[in-house]
Enzyme design. Structure first.
Site, PDB file in Angstrom:
ATOM      1  N   SER A  15      50.155  31.771  52.082  1.00  0.00           N
ATOM      2  CA  SER A  15      49.347  32.331  53.170  1.00  0.00           C
ATOM      3  C   SER A  15      47.862  32.187  52.863  1.00  0.00           C
ATOM      4  O   SER A  15      47.472  31.802  51.757  1.00  0.00           O
ATOM      5  CB  SER A  15      49.678  33.822  53.375  1.00  0.00           C
ATOM      6  OG  SER A  15      49.332  34.570  52.222  1.00  0.00           O
ATOM      7  N   ASP A  36      54.584  30.853  45.052  1.00  0.00           N
ATOM      8  CA  ASP A  36      54.214  32.159  45.582  1.00  0.00           C
ATOM      9  C   ASP A  36      55.367  33.129  45.368  1.00  0.00           C
ATOM     10  O   ASP A  36      56.499  32.714  45.101  1.00  0.00           O
ATOM     11  CB  ASP A  36      53.887  32.043  47.081  1.00  0.00           C
ATOM     12  CG  ASP A  36      52.939  33.123  47.572  1.00  0.00           C
ATOM     13  OD1 ASP A  36      53.308  34.310  47.518  1.00  0.00           O
ATOM     14  OD2 ASP A  36      51.832  32.784  48.022  1.00  0.00           O
ATOM     15  N   ASP A  57      55.790  34.169  40.059  1.00  0.00           N
ATOM     16  CA  ASP A  57      54.932  35.296  39.692  1.00  0.00           C
ATOM     17  C   ASP A  57      54.057  34.767  38.562  1.00  0.00           C
ATOM     18  O   ASP A  57      54.571  34.399  37.494  1.00  0.00           O
ATOM     19  CB  ASP A  57      55.801  36.462  39.219  1.00  0.00           C
ATOM     20  CG  ASP A  57      54.995  37.655  38.712  1.00  0.00           C
ATOM     21  OD1 ASP A  57      53.800  37.484  38.401  1.00  0.00           O
ATOM     22  OD2 ASP A  57      55.571  38.749  38.600  1.00  0.00           O
ATOM     23  N   TYR A 162      38.769  44.203  39.947  1.00  0.00           N
ATOM     24  CA  TYR A 162      38.730  42.939  40.683  1.00  0.00           C
ATOM     25  C   TYR A 162      37.550  42.080  40.220  1.00  0.00           C
ATOM     26  O   TYR A 162      37.712  40.889  39.937  1.00  0.00           O
ATOM     27  CB  TYR A 162      38.621  43.230  42.182  1.00  0.00           C
ATOM     28  CG  TYR A 162      38.717  42.006  43.058  1.00  0.00           C
ATOM     29  CD1 TYR A 162      39.908  41.310  43.181  1.00  0.00           C
ATOM     30  CD2 TYR A 162      37.613  41.554  43.774  1.00  0.00           C
ATOM     31  CE1 TYR A 162      40.004  40.187  43.995  1.00  0.00           C
ATOM     32  CE2 TYR A 162      37.696  40.437  44.592  1.00  0.00           C
ATOM     33  CZ  TYR A 162      38.887  39.756  44.685  1.00  0.00           C
ATOM     34  OH  TYR A 162      38.979  38.642  45.492  1.00  0.00           O
ATOM     35  N   LYS A 166      37.620  38.338  38.417  1.00  0.00           N
ATOM     36  CA  LYS A 166      36.984  37.168  39.018  1.00  0.00           C
ATOM     37  C   LYS A 166      35.796  36.686  38.187  1.00  0.00           C
ATOM     38  O   LYS A 166      35.516  35.475  38.127  1.00  0.00           O
ATOM     39  CB  LYS A 166      36.555  37.498  40.447  1.00  0.00           C
ATOM     40  CG  LYS A 166      37.730  37.811  41.381  1.00  0.00           C
ATOM     41  CD  LYS A 166      38.733  36.672  41.443  1.00  0.00           C
ATOM     42  CE  LYS A 166      39.817  36.914  42.482  1.00  0.00           C
ATOM     43  NZ  LYS A 166      40.750  35.777  42.620  1.00  0.00           N
TER      44      LYS A 166
END
Length: 258
Positions: A15, A36, A57, A162, A166
């Protein structure tokens, strides 16, 4: 670099940005493994693009290897894209001053495990497979693109986990690209801004919320669409002189504290 007839693997390919990348690479003639955890959506994207879905995973090394081996059955692996990722928000310290209300450490570890360690695991294993390829015109054997986020630079309140994950992806870009130069594999990173993906939901309220978010973008004042990111991924793969770079694709946004 020509990927026509070669194989590619896209994590998070079921997606959003990942699916957009799958479509772009398939249009270039690559045979794409959609890796995915979402089987229904992944199977649909694979069927649409003539690829193969593999349940992956990214915290499971064996599942990553299985996906790479499947790609190798389709052709030499020349492209890998890391789009799988998660994001939760929680402040570092709770409002009541209790140790128990501080940021959930297991949650922090989970975000790091999926976004950062999972990305590196795919990189090291995919690059290993690419190292066996016959070299191309520039002695190139493959290309890898990692997806970071503008949160790596402009992390907002509650984004400790997060942004850490990143930021790690951004930080690994140059040293890993230097490592992989010995085998003729390039590595670049894209840092997306606000992108219109299923995470925002659907319906009038969702559209109003996305429109409000878009007002903070410098220009154009809207959310980006997955294909705009996929276009940059495609360029970083096929342009043989793009290496060791981190590119923001964000409409010029600089995220506020909250």
């Amino acid at each position: 670099m020509d990927i026509n007839g070669a194989s590619a693997i896209v994590t998070g390919g079921a997606s959003g940005i990942g699916a957009g990348v799958v479509r772009r690479l398939a249009a270039r003639g690559a045979k794409v493994v959609v890796a995915d955890v979402n089987a229904d959506a992944g199977e649909a994207v694979a069927k649409e693009t003539g690829g193969v879905f593999v349940s992956v995973d990214v915290t499971d090394t064996d599942q990553i290897i299985a996906a790479i081996d499947k790609a190798l059955e389709l052709g030499p692996l020349k492209a890998a894209v890391n789009s799988a990722g998660v994001g939760w928000a929680q402040r570092t310290v709770g409002r009541d001053g209790e140790y128990s209300s501080a940021h959930d450490l297991d949650l922090y570890k989970k975000v790091i495990a999926i976004n950062l360690i999972g990305t590196f695991d795919v990189v090291r294993l995919a690059a290993t497979a690419m190292s066996r390829n016959e070299p191309g015109p520039d002695n190139d054997r493959g290309a890898i693109v990692n997806l970071a986020s503008v949160a790596a630079f402009d992390g907002q309140i509650g984004q400790a986990a997060y942004s850490s994950s990143k930021g790690g992806i951004v930080g690994m870009t140059l040293p890993v690209a230097r490592d992989l130069s010995a085998i003729g594999v390039r590595l670049n990173t894209i840092a997306p801004g606000l992108i219109d993906t299923p995470i925002y939901g659907t319906g009038p309220e969702s559209e109003a919320f996305k429109a409000k978010l878009g007002e903070s973008v410098l220009f154009p004042k809207r959310l980006g669409v997955p294909d705009e990111l996929a276009s940059m991924v495609e360029e970083l793969i096929v342009n043989s002189y793009m290496n060791a770079e981190v590119i923001r694709v964000d409409g010029g946004i600089r995220m506020p504290p909250k």
